[in-house]
Design an enzyme around this catalytic site. Structure first.
Site, PDB file in Angstrom:
ATOM      1  N   LYS A  14      30.469 -26.320 -12.496  1.00  0.00           N
ATOM      2  CA  LYS A  14      30.928 -25.048 -12.648  1.00  0.00           C
ATOM      3  C   LYS A  14      32.060 -24.728 -11.665  1.00  0.00           C
ATOM      4  O   LYS A  14      33.056 -23.882 -12.129  1.00  0.00           O
ATOM      5  CB  LYS A  14      29.917 -24.155 -12.528  1.00  0.00           C
ATOM      6  CG  LYS A  14      28.791 -24.189 -13.725  1.00  0.00           C
ATOM      7  CD  LYS A  14      27.538 -23.199 -13.441  1.00  0.00           C
ATOM      8  CE  LYS A  14      26.670 -23.299 -12.090  1.00  0.00           C
ATOM      9  NZ  LYS A  14      25.644 -24.471 -11.956  1.00  0.00           N
ATOM     10  N   ARG A  89      21.432 -15.750 -13.862  1.00  0.00           N
ATOM     11  CA  ARG A  89      20.720 -17.038 -13.822  1.00  0.00           C
ATOM     12  C   ARG A  89      19.357 -16.453 -14.290  1.00  0.00           C
ATOM     13  O   ARG A  89      18.572 -17.605 -14.387  1.00  0.00           O
ATOM     14  CB  ARG A  89      20.599 -17.435 -12.276  1.00  0.00           C
ATOM     15  CG  ARG A  89      21.215 -18.571 -12.031  1.00  0.00           C
ATOM     16  CD  ARG A  89      21.119 -18.743 -10.354  1.00  0.00           C
ATOM     17  NE  ARG A  89      21.313 -20.134  -9.961  1.00  0.00           N
ATOM     18  CZ  ARG A  89      22.388 -20.757  -9.663  1.00  0.00           C
ATOM     19  NH1 ARG A  89      23.531 -19.926  -9.616  1.00  0.00           N
ATOM     20  NH2 ARG A  89      22.346 -21.852  -9.224  1.00  0.00           N
ATOM     21  N   ARG A 128      27.639 -34.676  -3.284  1.00  0.00           N
ATOM     22  CA  ARG A 128      28.012 -33.610  -2.605  1.00  0.00           C
ATOM     23  C   ARG A 128      27.308 -33.380  -1.376  1.00  0.00           C
ATOM     24  O   ARG A 128      27.799 -32.782  -0.373  1.00  0.00           O
ATOM     25  CB  ARG A 128      27.751 -32.333  -3.755  1.00  0.00           C
ATOM     26  CG  ARG A 128      28.254 -31.017  -3.343  1.00  0.00           C
ATOM     27  CD  ARG A 128      28.357 -29.989  -4.290  1.00  0.00           C
ATOM     28  NE  ARG A 128      27.117 -29.453  -4.605  1.00  0.00           N
ATOM     29  CZ  ARG A 128      27.042 -28.510  -5.663  1.00  0.00           C
ATOM     30  NH1 ARG A 128      27.879 -28.079  -6.099  1.00  0.00           N
ATOM     31  NH2 ARG A 128      25.679 -28.335  -5.794  1.00  0.00           N
ATOM     32  N   ARG A 134      25.309 -29.502   2.652  1.00  0.00           N
ATOM     33  CA  ARG A 134      24.510 -28.564   1.767  1.00  0.00           C
ATOM     34  C   ARG A 134      23.067 -28.930   1.872  1.00  0.00           C
ATOM     35  O   ARG A 134      22.966 -30.116   1.247  1.00  0.00           O
ATOM     36  CB  ARG A 134      24.913 -28.189   0.522  1.00  0.00           C
ATOM     37  CG  ARG A 134      25.910 -26.787   0.473  1.00  0.00           C
ATOM     38  CD  ARG A 134      26.137 -26.504  -0.928  1.00  0.00           C
ATOM     39  NE  ARG A 134      25.213 -26.122  -1.992  1.00  0.00           N
ATOM     40  CZ  ARG A 134      25.354 -25.808  -3.162  1.00  0.00           C
ATOM     41  NH1 ARG A 134      26.694 -25.428  -3.391  1.00  0.00           N
ATOM     42  NH2 ARG A 134      24.396 -25.340  -3.910  1.00  0.00           N
ATOM     43  N   ARG A 146      15.042 -27.177  -8.284  1.00  0.00           N
ATOM     44  CA  ARG A 146      16.231 -26.353  -9.012  1.00  0.00           C
ATOM     45  C   ARG A 146      16.409 -26.540 -10.446  1.00  0.00           C
ATOM     46  O   ARG A 146      16.796 -25.708 -10.952  1.00  0.00           O
ATOM     47  CB  ARG A 146      17.649 -26.649  -8.302  1.00  0.00           C
ATOM     48  CG  ARG A 146      17.835 -26.039  -6.897  1.00  0.00           C
ATOM     49  CD  ARG A 146      18.757 -26.836  -5.782  1.00  0.00           C
ATOM     50  NE  ARG A 146      19.982 -26.783  -6.240  1.00  0.00           N
ATOM     51  CZ  ARG A 146      20.951 -27.482  -5.941  1.00  0.00           C
ATOM     52  NH1 ARG A 146      20.747 -28.447  -5.059  1.00  0.00           N
ATOM     53  NH2 ARG A 146      22.257 -27.210  -6.134  1.00  0.00           N
TER      54      ARG A 146
HETATM   55  P1  ADP Z   1      24.708 -24.629  -8.006  1.00  0.00           P
HETATM   56  O1  ADP Z   1      26.053 -24.774  -8.419  1.00  0.00           O
HETATM   57  O2  ADP Z   1      24.211 -26.293  -7.617  1.00  0.00           O
HETATM   58  O3  ADP Z   1      23.672 -24.325  -9.168  1.00  0.00           O
HETATM   59  P2  ADP Z   1      25.039 -22.494  -6.389  1.00  0.00           P
HETATM   60  O4  ADP Z   1      26.039 -22.575  -5.321  1.00  0.00           O
HETATM   61  O5  ADP Z   1      25.446 -21.715  -7.659  1.00  0.00           O
HETATM   62  O6  ADP Z   1      24.532 -23.830  -6.721  1.00  0.00           O
HETATM   63  O7  ADP Z   1      23.558 -21.702  -5.830  1.00  0.00           O
HETATM   64  C1  ADP Z   1      22.989 -22.321  -4.868  1.00  0.00           C
HETATM   65  C2  ADP Z   1      21.640 -21.498  -4.684  1.00  0.00           C
HETATM   66  O8  ADP Z   1      22.170 -20.243  -4.404  1.00  0.00           O
HETATM   67  C3  ADP Z   1      20.739 -21.336  -5.767  1.00  0.00           C
HETATM   68  O9  ADP Z   1      19.793 -22.374  -5.617  1.00  0.00           O
HETATM   69  C4  ADP Z   1      19.859 -19.842  -5.382  1.00  0.00           C
HETATM   70  O10 ADP Z   1      19.166 -20.288  -4.421  1.00  0.00           O
HETATM   71  C5  ADP Z   1      21.268 -19.126  -4.946  1.00  0.00           C
HETATM   72  N1  ADP Z   1      21.834 -18.365  -5.794  1.00  0.00           N
HETATM   73  C6  ADP Z   1      22.989 -18.567  -6.540  1.00  0.00           C
HETATM   74  N2  ADP Z   1      23.541 -17.799  -7.468  1.00  0.00           N
HETATM   75  C7  ADP Z   1      22.343 -16.916  -7.691  1.00  0.00           C
HETATM   76  C8  ADP Z   1      21.776 -15.928  -8.632  1.00  0.00           C
HETATM   77  N3  ADP Z   1      22.753 -15.423  -9.820  1.00  0.00           N
HETATM   78  N4  ADP Z   1      20.694 -15.373  -8.581  1.00  0.00           N
HETATM   79  C9  ADP Z   1      19.740 -15.853  -7.838  1.00  0.00           C
HETATM   80  N5  ADP Z   1      20.085 -16.923  -6.689  1.00  0.00           N
HETATM   81  C10 ADP Z   1      21.487 -17.306  -6.973  1.00  0.00           C
END
Ligand code: ADP
Length: 191
Positions: A14, A89, A128, A134, A146
């Site tokens: 994404k 989400r 990654r 991370r 996740r």
């Molecule tokens: P990925 O692309 O691997 O899913 P992100 O960078 O989008 O990872 O998100 C990393 C973490 O940030 C998530 O596991 C969550 O803890 C938090 N996070 C990101 N976006 C949201 C959201 N919209 N609502 C709640 N938590 C979020």
């Protein structure tokens, strides 16, 4: 205005695609993951509490992320539109986004869902993790958590967007530019 949602499991690509799409179509890229990591890096109280959840693969509260999105939208209303990455989400986040966008009279143009199988996702995430450092990318159990959160809380949103008729599902495996081209085609068809 062009408002896009980019949807998919952790590691689906994404972020990579959202940056390219934002550049091509002149959109503001909003990633809740990036916004939260910026809070963590700045050591704000929000960042300190968010980090504990993020490192374990647990979602940050709806209230916090909705607040962040609201202020980002409000500050960028004069632009061409937005690409939302990693948001919404949960169902309450999707409902809040609908409300915000209807308040500003700007509907979602299209929801693009990237599909990648779990084995490939894990490969990408562990790579990654080595490069970015991370914490949430470095442990298999955190990855599984996740995925579980994604399957339970986020994946059902596909049905939500299917009902409004703007969901397009695409294959997220292949060359980055190949995937970018198929995403671009779908977006261009909506212009
Ligand atoms: P990925 O692309 O691997 O899913 P992100 O960078 O989008 O990872 O998100 C990393 C973490 O940030 C998530 O596991 C969550 O803890 C938090 N996070 C990101 N976006 C949201 C959201 N919209 N609502 C709640 N938590 C979020």
């Amino acid at each position: 205005m062009l408002n896009l949602l980019l949807f998919g499991p952790p590691g689906a690509g994404k972020g990579t695609q959202a940056i390219k799409i934002a550049e091509k179509f002149g959109l503001m890229h909003i990633s809740t993951g990036d916004l939260l990591r910026a809070e963590v890096a700045a050591g704000t109280p929000l960042g300190i509490s968010a980090k504990q959840l993020m490192d374990k693969g647990i979602l940050v509260s709806d209230e916090i992320v909705i607040g962040m999105i609201d202020s980002k939208i409000e500050k960028n209303l004069s632009g061409k539109g937005f690409i939302f990455d990693g948001f919404p989400r949960t169902l309450p986040q999707a409902e809040a986004l609908d409300k915000l966008l209807s308040d500003y009279e700007m509907p979602i143009t299209i929801t693009l869902a990237l599909e990648v199988d779990e084995e490939e996702l894990y490969k990408r995430i562990s790579l990654r993790g080595k490069i970015s450092g991370r914490v949430d990318d470095q442990d298999r159990n955190t990855f599984l958590k996740r995925m579980d959160v994604y399957n339970k809380e986020t994946s059902p949103l596909k049905e939500y967007y299917k009902k409004t008729g703007v969901l397009v599902t695409l294959n997220g495996i292949g060359e980055i530019d190949e995937i970018f081209n198929s995403l671009s085609k779908e977006i261009t068809a909506k212009l």
